[in-house]
Scaffold this motif. Sequence first.
Motif: not given
Length: 792
Positions: A321-329
């Motif tokens: 995606r060329k963007e930050a990815v946050v997975v919290t769980d």
Amino acid sequence: MSAASRLAIGVVGGGQGGSALLDLLLDWPAARVVVVIDSREDAPALTHARVLGIPTSAHHLEVFSHSVDLVLEVTGRPEVLNDLLQTRPPGVEIIGAGSLRFFWDLLQDRRESDARMRAILDTALDCVITMDHTGKILEFNPAAERTFGYARSEAVGRELGELIVPPSFRDRHRRGLAHYLATGQGPAIGKRIELTAMRANGTEFPVELAVTRIGSDSPPMFTGYIRDLSERRQTEAILAGERQLLEMVAAGIELPKVLATLCGIVEAQTDGMLCSVLLLDPDGMHLRHGAAPSLPQTYIEAIDGTAIGPSVGSCGTAAFRKEAVVVTDIATDPLWAAFRDLALAHNLRACWSTPILASDGGVLGTLAMYYAEPRSPGERATHIAGIAISRGRAEEALRHSEAQLRQSQKMEAVGRLAGGIAHDFNNLLTVINGRSDLLLQRLNPRDPVHSSIEQIRKTAERATELTQQLLAFSRKQVLQPRVLDLTAVVSELAPLLRRLIGEDINLVVIPAARGRVKADRAGLEQVITNLVINSRDAMPAGGRLTIETADADLDAAFVGLHPGTQPGSYVALVVRDEGTGMSAEVQSQAFEPFFTTKEVGKGTGLGLSTVYGIVKQHSGHISVESVVGAGSTLSIYLPRVEMASEAPSLPRPSLHSVRGTERVLLVEDEDDVRAVARESLARYGYTVLEARDGEEALRIAGAESGHIDVMVTDVVMPGMNGRELAKRLLAIRPGTRVLYVSGYTDDALSQHGILDQELAFLAKPFAPETLARSVRQVLDDAPPNQPSSTSP
């Protein structure tokens, strides 16, 4: 505040007035009532005092059998007041019923002021802690509660040393306090120092501390202003890490070692964080292992070669995606469906990943952060990764820009505070100054309270000066700019400056500037005077002090070296001395408010900050160059204007007294200020019609059959402001003069159009005579530029 340091008050007179006064005194933290006296057994104040456990007596002279600092005589009987005055012990003040109203008003003002101060303490971002001379905590604001982990109720009354000082430093803290009490000298008073503090959970952390002594009486109290330096130290560690990375890249260290160092720097900022870097394969479709010093080796091997895609964990998705990815769980997020078991088996529950991009926007790889529990890594990790990855940004530029940001935020915060409280302070000071002057005019100089009121007046004048200095620093003072010849201003001021600096300093003026500036003359004179005083103080043994004016054209090269300036034509003012000079550290703080290198009691720390504020308010630039032992040079650049100098707007000598018999319409929404202004004008002979707002003023003007010679109106009022009121009044009474008054700051007045043209204006706080003189001048001068009823 300890009981010993509070003002001991005796109340003589137990009627309703004494009872009301007793209630007010009980709300005053700085005072305590030690006795209430009245010959009537059923007097209301006596009954009230007994309920509260305050001693009572029957005869007024028995008040002196108690240790009192102040006696308030409420009976109104001259013989009682005379007895008290004739028999009072040395050092005991007596205030009779005739002056009690003034004292009552002061107490009410003090209670309101205390409430405002409480609001400031409650919203302060820094910790504010007050202790007495024994080290017991008296004040503990909400910021201190948040920082140290104690509730105010837990902290107040405890010894500061055992509460927030680490055990290894407690003896040193107590010895320092004892040394100051014995000698009046200490390393922390009036200075900013860095040391270690302790939270309620026992963890130690770095803080910056500034301590000031409250009052000059003994025993003293102390207020400490404490700032948590944890984030600053963390930022310093980040900058040091970035420097290390840049040095490694410049030295040609192999990429795996650079990336491993990067991961170590990121991991050091947050406990429990595990960092990894994956590099995009030349085929542009797969991620290969780059560095992951703390991740399990089996996990590293399992994800090596992962393909990128729209739902391939955090890293594969971020690269796609060329963007930050946050997975919290990881246990529940669908992006990790294919890798969930692998991650959970290695105790990984959260993962944030950002793409590493080349200068052309292409993906180089990903940087990821893992946690063992469900959570978001947060903005701090984002910031760290951004610094580490953006290698092209120079370290010095980053440090400089961050320092500028912190400085501008700090100065803007103080400016907002100063501007926000200026209106309230100016109204309060108008009342205190006015009441003091009116009382001093009425009292015999030999009256026992005359000297006390004079001291109140002098203190209020100092408070007025301090408020104006704060407004100057915050760039919110009211200016009256005119086109001026800066060289002429310096030349005219030079004789006064020579008397100010003394004979052992040689003042040299080099008047080379031919250009003009648009500036407030009083502001310029204050700038020059403050700089000269600073130079004088830096040359105790004498020397040469040079003031030079010159035309200057600032180009792009100058602007590049002095951020915040704009290229163009300027007039320069340069003040150069041969004094002690300033270190780089002192230069970096020279324009901060309350910063001073002088010993306690020798300076306020507002001299250069006032200069800074005035220069910035004139859209100018100021810089300092100094070498320790070789003197200092302060250079000011003000925008040059291509206009002829304007004649100074000096008040012509008055041929009349300040007194008058004209009719004045006074419009002011603050009751206390309106009362002082009404009494002041009446005392000088004027007939005063008063209104609390614009609507009431228009009703009076419409109903009044006689003429109204002048309207004195506040600018900022609820409902209708002063400018709108003047327009509507002149529509029905065209010949009426208008004098505007306000305690608001420059920007607030500009919004109401007061500073846009030459209108008669008087700033609060003002003295009764100043108000009367301004009214007289408005009446005697040629018609000013009044707002017409047809103006937009």
